[in-house]
Design an enzyme around this catalytic site. Structure first.
Site, PDB file in Angstrom:
ATOM      1  N   LYS A 103      -0.080   5.138   8.503  1.00 12.21           N
ATOM      2  CA  LYS A 103       0.629   5.349   7.231  1.00 12.21           C
ATOM      3  C   LYS A 103      -0.357   5.477   6.076  1.00 12.21           C
ATOM      4  CE  LYS A 103       1.830   1.978   4.868  1.00 12.21           C
ATOM      5  NZ  LYS A 103       1.352   1.182   3.701  1.00 12.21           N
ATOM      6  N   LYS A 114      -7.319   1.608  -2.883  1.00  6.08           N
ATOM      7  CA  LYS A 114      -6.919   1.139  -1.554  1.00  6.08           C
ATOM      8  C   LYS A 114      -6.986   2.270  -0.533  1.00  6.08           C
ATOM      9  CE  LYS A 114      -5.363  -1.316   1.820  1.00  6.08           C
ATOM     10  NZ  LYS A 114      -4.119  -2.088   1.871  1.00  6.08           N
ATOM     11  N   SER A 120       0.855  -1.191   0.000  1.00  7.43           N
ATOM     12  CA  SER A 120       0.000   0.000   0.000  1.00  7.43           C
ATOM     13  C   SER A 120       0.889   1.238   0.000  1.00  7.43           C
ATOM     14  CB  SER A 120      -0.910  -0.003   1.230  1.00  7.43           C
ATOM     15  OG  SER A 120      -1.828  -1.069   1.160  1.00  7.43           O
TER      16      SER A 120
END
Length: 297
Positions: free
Chosen positions: A238, A170, A96
């Site tokens: 994150k 995502k 990701s």
């Protein structure tokens, strides 16, 4: 050409994903910075490589499942890996990272005659183990079609657009997950403090508009005070930081994402919860309300 896969990154997600590929009969080479995390796969049929560059030699498909965009870039372009790639091979980055990073990687690899897909996943370790991950792919349609046999053992793959689109999907997924965890946390505390039965509460909502995997799975974790990491708080932060970077670049405000991101940061920094499961946002809520951690009824 016979499919030969190299998988780089055998952590919480990469390890079960590698096992799904082995179970499907693929020829697999694995590498991890901490070699002890890849070692169990050696007895299960995988070839263990001592370096990322060694792992990708002669591979037709290279899967990266790494921590963040900086690590992906380092492994791809600063470890000798790029020079070891075969022309015509395909890099499938299932990490990701930021959409802009994915597009930049695709451009650099294209100059080497190497194809690229950004294909991040959702579903956690349970989905990785069961082969039911939601895989959001960005990249050329023909490259995606040619990689379906590699992706299918790990889950359901859908191409959502050109390079970077998988990472954008995502980020949207992670925004929904984080906000939903916040909502389930508050609903759980409300029902518990009001004297309700949490197990019965989730059963009552099953099948309704408010039902979700987060309500059923994460809600149970909150009830049982079970925050062993499946998806770590630090990784959630994150991802939310990347959402806000992308929003800033698009010139839009996402106030709910900003608010829940700040709560996750407080959980990590003030309550030492960075290594906990992201459902532990409930712990931060308990602290805000002066409540102690304990299993709930």
């Amino acid at each position: 050409m016979k499919t030969s896969i190299a998988l780089l990154g055998t952590g919480l997600m990469g390890l079960p994903m590698a096992r799904r590929l082995l179970g499907a009969g693929h020829q697999l080479t694995v590498w991890n910075r901490d070699q002890s995390k890849a070692a169990p796969l050696g007895s299960e049929g995988a070839r263990l490589a001592e370096s990322a560059a060694e792992a990708v030699k002669d591979a037709t498909h290279i899967i990266t499942m790494l921590t963040d965009g900086g690590v992906v870039e380092n492994v791809l372009f600063q470890s000798g890996l790029a020079e070891a790639l075969s022309r015509g091979s395909t890099v499938i980055d299932m990490s990701s990272i930021q959409p802009s990073q994915a597009r930049a990687h695709a451009e650099r690899l294209s100059a080497l005659g190497v194809f690229h897909l950004d294909a991040p996943v959702s579903g956690g370790t349970g989905g990785a183990e069961a082969g039911t991950l939601a895989i959001m792919a960005g990249g050329d349609e023909q490259v995606f079609d040619g990689s379906k046999a590699v992706l299918e053992p790990m889950g359901r793959a859908i191409r959502v657009g050109p390079s970077g689109a998988g990472q954008l999907a995502k980020l949207a997924n992670q925004a929904i997950v984080a906000i939903a965890i916040g909502a389930v946390s508050e609903a759980t505390l409300l029902v518990s403090d009001g004297g309700g039965d949490l197990t019965a509460f989730r059963a009552a909502l099953a099948g309704g508009f408010a039902d979700s995997t987060i309500l059923q799975v994460h809600g149970q974790r909150m009830q049982e005070d079970d925050f062993v990491a499946r998806g770590r708080v630090a990784v959630q932060i994150k991802d939310l930081d990347n959402v806000l970077i992308e929003a800033r670049d698009l010139g839009i405000k996402l106030p709910m994402v900003e608010a829940v991101r700040d709560r996750f940061v407080r959980l990590a920094d003030e309550l030492d919860g960075g290594g906990l499961d992201h459902s532990a946002l409930f712990v931060e809520l308990l602290d805000l309300n002066g409540r102690s951690r304990r299993p709930l009824v």
